[in-house]
Design an enzyme around this catalytic site. Structure first.
Site, PDB file in Angstrom:
ATOM      1  N   GLY A 139       0.822  -1.207   0.000  1.00 32.97           N
ATOM      2  CA  GLY A 139       0.000   0.000   0.000  1.00 32.97           C
ATOM      3  C   GLY A 139       0.851   1.248   0.000  1.00 32.97           C
ATOM      4  O   GLY A 139       2.047   1.224   0.274  1.00 32.97           O
ATOM      5  N   PHE A 161       2.518   8.929   4.017  1.00 36.53           N
ATOM      6  CA  PHE A 161       3.772   8.830   4.749  1.00 36.53           C
ATOM      7  C   PHE A 161       4.816   7.992   4.025  1.00 36.53           C
ATOM      8  O   PHE A 161       5.981   8.047   4.345  1.00 36.53           O
ATOM      9  CB  PHE A 161       3.523   8.205   6.120  1.00 36.53           C
ATOM     10  CG  PHE A 161       2.597   9.011   6.973  1.00 36.53           C
ATOM     11  CD1 PHE A 161       2.973  10.279   7.390  1.00 36.53           C
ATOM     12  CD2 PHE A 161       1.370   8.508   7.368  1.00 36.53           C
ATOM     13  CE1 PHE A 161       2.130  11.028   8.196  1.00 36.53           C
ATOM     14  CE2 PHE A 161       0.521   9.259   8.160  1.00 36.53           C
ATOM     15  CZ  PHE A 161       0.903  10.515   8.573  1.00 36.53           C
ATOM     16  N   GLY A 162       4.367   7.175   3.123  1.00 39.09           N
ATOM     17  CA  GLY A 162       5.315   6.327   2.434  1.00 39.09           C
ATOM     18  C   GLY A 162       4.667   5.091   1.849  1.00 39.09           C
ATOM     19  O   GLY A 162       3.443   5.018   1.714  1.00 39.09           O
ATOM     20  N   ASP A 171      -5.096   9.472  10.552  1.00 38.05           N
ATOM     21  CA  ASP A 171      -5.394   8.839   9.273  1.00 38.05           C
ATOM     22  C   ASP A 171      -6.036   7.473   9.497  1.00 38.05           C
ATOM     23  O   ASP A 171      -5.667   6.482   8.889  1.00 38.05           O
ATOM     24  CB  ASP A 171      -4.123   8.720   8.425  1.00 38.05           C
ATOM     25  CG  ASP A 171      -4.451   8.466   6.951  1.00 38.05           C
ATOM     26  OD1 ASP A 171      -5.635   8.641   6.562  1.00 38.05           O
ATOM     27  OD2 ASP A 171      -3.547   8.091   6.195  1.00 38.05           O
TER      28      ASP A 171
END
Ligand SMILES: *[C@@H]1O[C@H](CO)[C@@H](O)[C@H](O)[C@H]1NC(C)=O
Ligand SMILES: *[C@@H]1O[C@H](CO)[C@@H](O)[C@H](O)[C@H]1NC(C)=O
Ligand SMILES: *[C@@H]1O[C@H](CO)[C@@H](O)[C@H](O)[C@H]1NC(C)=O
Ligand SMILES: *[C@@H]1O[C@H](CO)[C@@H](O)[C@H](O)[C@H]1NC(C)=O
Ligand SMILES: *[C@@H]1O[C@H](CO)[C@@H](O)[C@H](O)[C@H]1NC(C)=O
Ligand SMILES: *[C@@H]1O[C@H](CO)[C@@H](O)[C@H](O)[C@H]1NC(C)=O
Ligand SMILES: *[C@@H]1O[C@H](CO)[C@@H](O)[C@H](O)[C@H]1NC(C)=O
Ligand SMILES: *[C@@H]1O[C@H](CO)[C@@H](O)[C@H](O)[C@H]1NC(C)=O
Ligand SMILES: *[C@@H]1O[C@H](CO)[C@@H](O)[C@H](O)[C@H]1NC(C)=O
Ligand SMILES: *[C@@H]1O[C@H](CO)[C@@H](O)[C@H](O)[C@H]1NC(C)=O
Ligand SMILES: *[C@@H]1O[C@H](CO)[C@@H](O)[C@H](O)[C@H]1NC(C)=O
Ligand SMILES: *[C@@H]1O[C@H](CO)[C@@H](O)[C@H](O)[C@H]1NC(C)=O
Length: 811
Positions: A514, A518-519, A624
């Site tokens: 995914g 954030f990354g 989130d």
């Protein structure tokens, strides 16, 4: 500062003199005049003359010595105030403590005990008890204020009956807030049948606290899981009393029978210098004494739109027409044609019940539950039975049987106890088949005699299943209350970049799990075979090695069974990576067709969030929370992932305004999406969306392509039409427990309220979801009813796909 100096000074004086030099005793030669104050030895309580607010009347009372707001806990001359300041409290010639006016003989109040010997003295003890001692060495007492309680219950006070002397300690409300006279409400134990606590209005029972179940009163099911108060119930030949004390002795607490028909628990808040209200009882219609009449059963979670009154199984309304019009005062009667005391009689078990008024019940402490059933079955007048002490093994818990009216029975959603009601063969068979059809309703379980073989046997199987999972969910709930941080010294692994490169096959896109703001997360496999999830952080944050390491260590200490576990990290030049345990089930998006499971998932997510918000040492706001950030382990336990990201990537800890909005379309609260304001309440909003998604099986953002209304709008419409159950995912079929679903929908709507202040906290939510008997507030119209939302202009959406986008931008 002043306060501190004051304390130091007091300490100094204490050290010099050893004990308090205050006077705590009234003797023959040392009376107490209006204006004088007795202070107990530990300086906890004071006794003297006072006037209630807005009154000039003088009363003798006891109050807390150290609490700024004068809080009266005991009053002597409740109904006979002195109108001027000439009052004097002294020991008279008979050795009694008397309240008179100076130079007058009229007695306003007296301890009025006969046979008091010489040299008696009255001492105010540190517990708040005023004791009249006999003799110089105080080896006996002839009177104590704890036996003549006012409206306030203090720790160590006995509530109840001295069976030897017949003394009953009754707590009576004040008349008004400015008149401590005997008011209309009283709280007391009645010992007929099995001892029970009641709230009376005059001579009328208004609320029954219930009989003692072993860990609490049957009418207060959450009392057993209380970490503040330690209640002890004593019921023997000498007395039937309840006493409480605090687990934490430095917390100042009291219970008050108020002039408002309530019993309120209060604790003193040292920070705000206020009395914080704990619980207020009674609550709601089902607490009103005998609200549904004889043989009725009050259930607040009856289907929406129906009355809270049912008849007990095997009974029908006494007056069907009035019952229909919701006047249940006439109660119920046994169904016409019932043949009790014939072959085939049996019992239906009702769970989570406040058992009927035990005033006319019989108690046999030497009988266990199984023998109890036999006793009841063998006695044609016996209408039902229950365990007398649910904390003991079934064989040792004693037996209560009812032989006449069964009044004031109600259900709770959790806790309380089982009640076994006698029904005839026909009713038993009826019940078994009905129950099979509605196996999701775990309220009624059937225990039959073997006579009605087939139906009952099938029901039995069902019962085991329901019983089992119910016990489990209860256990896990209780578990969550005691969960603590485990592992103080966190074993964090520092990974080489090369190890992770190998594990993820050089961050191959085939291993990509995914992407978000954030990354990117990759699945990996270490050489020893252990599977991991590697999150490769976006390179933009300017954190240095030490800073990063410190934070990672902090976050690794957040350990909770509903959080994904961080196992290590990697820092190499600009590369920062976090390594998590790998969870095989992808995420919440994978469908589960069993409501029970979904409900457990909702509760698990709530516990994880509560831990982040309140229970952990860091206060983490997730920012989130969304379906794809909730992973499920092999047992389908939910685990929140990405919870430390907000912190690692530079978010503040508390409510704040952020320049960088990180979140996901469809899950963001209005204040966060539009103004960048985040707080625990923005997580609550996301949680609400998640709950509604789990119930409906639909995503907020992808809902109803054909109309402009989104999931929240849809749920709200149905709520307003009083048809909220239509929102439920049809694939759940008849696994749905309507009352749980309704509760979750209600909580979900409260979470997505427009104003953050209107949303509950996670603590509230845990409480609501544990199905404690609380009346949830009515929701207002939620935020974002429509799919097309308008963001302020400077808020741009960086989207990947419309379903699961993370917004990441600078403001
Ligand atoms: C005292 O009296 C004033 C004026 O009558 C009133 O406003 C106030 O509420 C009263 N306070 C109490 C505690 O009854
Ligand atoms: C106080 O009031 C009483 C009447 O209630 C009166 O007899 C007495 O003299 C008064 N005392 C003082 C000091 O005013
Ligand atoms: C004292 O007790 C007796 C009988 O118990 C009662 O008649 C009397 O009124 C009481 N006196 C006071 C001052 O309470
Ligand atoms: C108390 O003492 C007085 C004299 O000081 C005496 O007359 C009386 O009998 C004593 N009473 C008792 C019960 O000892
Ligand atoms: C009361 O105390 C006095 C000494 O202060 C003593 O002489 C007397 O015997 C005591 N009376 C009783 C009944 O204890
Ligand atoms: C107590 O109840 C009586 C009878 O209902 C009523 O007249 C009285 O005003 C009540 N007293 C108070 C203090 O409310
Ligand atoms: C609870 O109260 C009982 C009776 O006073 C006492 O024996 C016990 O130690 C208390 N338990 C705790 C944990 O304070
Ligand atoms: C007991 O309560 C006091 C005051 O609220 C608090 O400071 C203290 O930490 C508490 N102690 C424990 C063991 O919880
Ligand atoms: C009783 O209710 C009134 C009005 O709600 C409130 O002001 C008062 O504080 C209450 N009294 C107590 C003892 O809680
Ligand atoms: C005291 O009150 C404050 C403010 O309402 C609250 O945050 C704090 O938790 C309270 N303290 C205790 C010990 O309940
Ligand atoms: C039960 O309730 C009914 C109706 O309210 C009442 O008539 C009856 O006396 C009550 N029975 C008992 C034992 O309290
Ligand atoms: C109490 O229970 C025991 C054990 O079941 C039984 O032997 C005894 O007869 C019971 N007592 C009464 C009074 O029913």
């Amino acid at each position: 500062m002043y306060l501190e100096r004051g304390i130091t000074l007091a300490l100094l004086i204490f050290l010099i003199f050893g004990v308090c030099t205050c006077i705590d005793t009234i003797t023959l030669t040392q009376p107490l005049k209006d204006g004088d104050v007795l202070v107990s030895n530990g300086e906890t309580f004071a006794l003297g003359f006072f006037s209630p607010p807005n009154s000039t009347n003088r009363y003798v009372g006891i109050w807390y010595n150290k609490i700024s707001e004068q809080t009266i806990v005991w009053v002597a001359n409740r109904d006979l105030p002195i109108t001027n300041s000439s009052g004097i409290l002294s020991i008279d010639k008979t050795g009694n403590l008397v309240l008179q006016e100076k130079d007058h003989t009229f007695v306003y109040w007296s301890t009025n005990v006969s046979g008091v010997v010489n040299n008696s003295s009255a001492q105010l003890l540190d517990s708040g008890n005023l004791v009249l001692f006999q003799g110089l060495n105080k080896d006996m007492y002839s009177w104590q204020s704890f036996d003549y309680p006012p409206n306030t219950i203090l720790p160590y006070m006995k509530i109840g009956v001295d069976r030897k002397t017949g003394l009953n300690r009754v707590f009576t409300s004040w008349k008004y807030s400015d008149d401590p006279g005997f008011g209309n409400y009283s709280h007391k134990i009645e010992v007929v049948g099995s001892p029970q606590l009641f709230l009376f209005q005059g001579m009328t029972k208004v609320w029954r606290t219930g009989s003692w179940t072993g860990s609490g009163w049957s009418g207060i099911p959450y009392m057993g899981v209380n970490f503040l108060y330690n209640f002890t119930f004593i019921n023997n030949a000498d007395e039937a009393v309840i006493i409480y004390q605090m687990y934490n002795l430095s917390i100042i607490s009291r219970f008050v029978v108020t002039e408002n028909k309530t019993l309120v628990s209060l604790t003193w808040n040292e920070t705000t210098h206020n009395w914080d209200e704990g619980t207020t009882t009674p609550v709601g219609r089902c607490d009103e004494y005998n609200h549904c009449g004889a043989f009725g059963l009050c259930d607040l979670y009856n289907k929406v739109g129906t009355s809270e009154c049912n008849c007990l199984p095997g009974y029908e309304p006494q007056s069907p027409f009035e019952w229909y019009l919701r006047d249940s005062s006439k109660g119920c009667k046994i169904k016409a044609g019932t043949q009790i005391c014939k072959a085939g009689d049996g019992f239906i078990e009702l769970t989570n019940i406040k058992v009927p008024d035990t005033s006319t019940a019989r108690v046999n402490m030497s009988s266990g539950l199984q023998a109890c059933k036999g006793l009841c079955l063998g006695d044609c007048t016996c209408m039902g039975y229950a365990s007398a002490d649910v904390t003991k093994e079934a064989e040792a818990g004693g037996c209560i049987t009812w032989h006449g009216d069964m009044n004031d029975t109600r259900t709770f959603t959790d806790g309380a106890q089982s009640f076994y009601i006698r029904v005839d063969a026909t009713e038993l068979a009826n019940y078994s088949s009905k129950r099979l059809k509605r196996s999701h309703k775990n309220l009624f379980l059937v225990i039959g005699t073997p006579m009605i073989a087939a139906g009952v046997l099938m029901a039995k199987q069902n019962e085991d299943e329901v019983g089992f999972s119910f016990t489990n969910s209860l256990k896990s709930l209780k578990g969550s209350l005691t969960e603590k941080i485990i592992g103080e010294n966190v074993d964090l692994h520092v990974f080489d970049l090369s190890t992770l490169t190998t594990a993820t096959d050089n961050f191959s896109h085939l291993n990509k799990l995914g992407v978000d703001g954030f990354g990117t997360v990759y699945k990996g496999k270490l050489l020893n075979g252990q599977e991991i999830a590697v999150k490769r952080l976006s390179q933009s944050s300017g954190q240095g090695m030490q800073e990063f390491k410190n934070e990672v260590t902090l976050i690794a200490k957040l350990q909770h069974k509903n959080l994904v576990r961080l196992v290590g990290y990697c820092f190499h030049k600009k590369e920062k990576m976090l390594v998590y345990e790998y969870l095989p089930n992808k995420g919440l998006d994978s469908f589960i067709f069993d409501w029970k499971k979904r409900f457990q998932i909702i509760q698990g997510i709530a516990r994880g969030l509560l831990y982040l918000h309140h229970d952990s040492r860091l206060r983490i706001i997730h920012r989130d929370l969304k379906a794809s950030n909730v992973l499920l382990d092999a047992d389908l336990n939910p685990k929140i992932s990405d919870f430390g990201m907000a912190k690692i990537c530079g978010g503040n800890e508390d409510e704040a305004k952020t320049r960088r909005v990180v979140g996901t379309y469809g899950y963001m609260s209005p204040e966060y999406a539009m103004q960048g304001l985040f707080s625990v309440k923005s997580d609550v909003f996301s949680f609400g969306i998640l709950v509604l998604e789990i119930i409906s099986g639909r995503k907020n953002s992808s809902y109803s392509m054909e109309s402009s209304i989104n999931l929240i709008g849809h749920v709200w419409d149905l709520w307003k039409q009083e048809k909220p159950l239509l929102v439920v995912d049809s694939s759940l079929g008849d696994t749905v427990n309507e009352q749980e679903v309704l509760l979750c929908i209600h909580v979900g709507i409260l979470c997505v309220q427009e104003l953050a202040a209107d949303r509950p906290t996670m603590t509230d939510i845990i409480f609501m979801l544990s199905k404690h008997e609380t009346v949830l507030p009515s929701p207002n119209q939620p935020a974002f009813l429509f799919k097309k939302r308008r963001y302020s202009r400077d808020c741009e959406v960086v989207s990947i796909n419309d379903d699961d986008i993370t917004i990441l931008h600078a403001r």
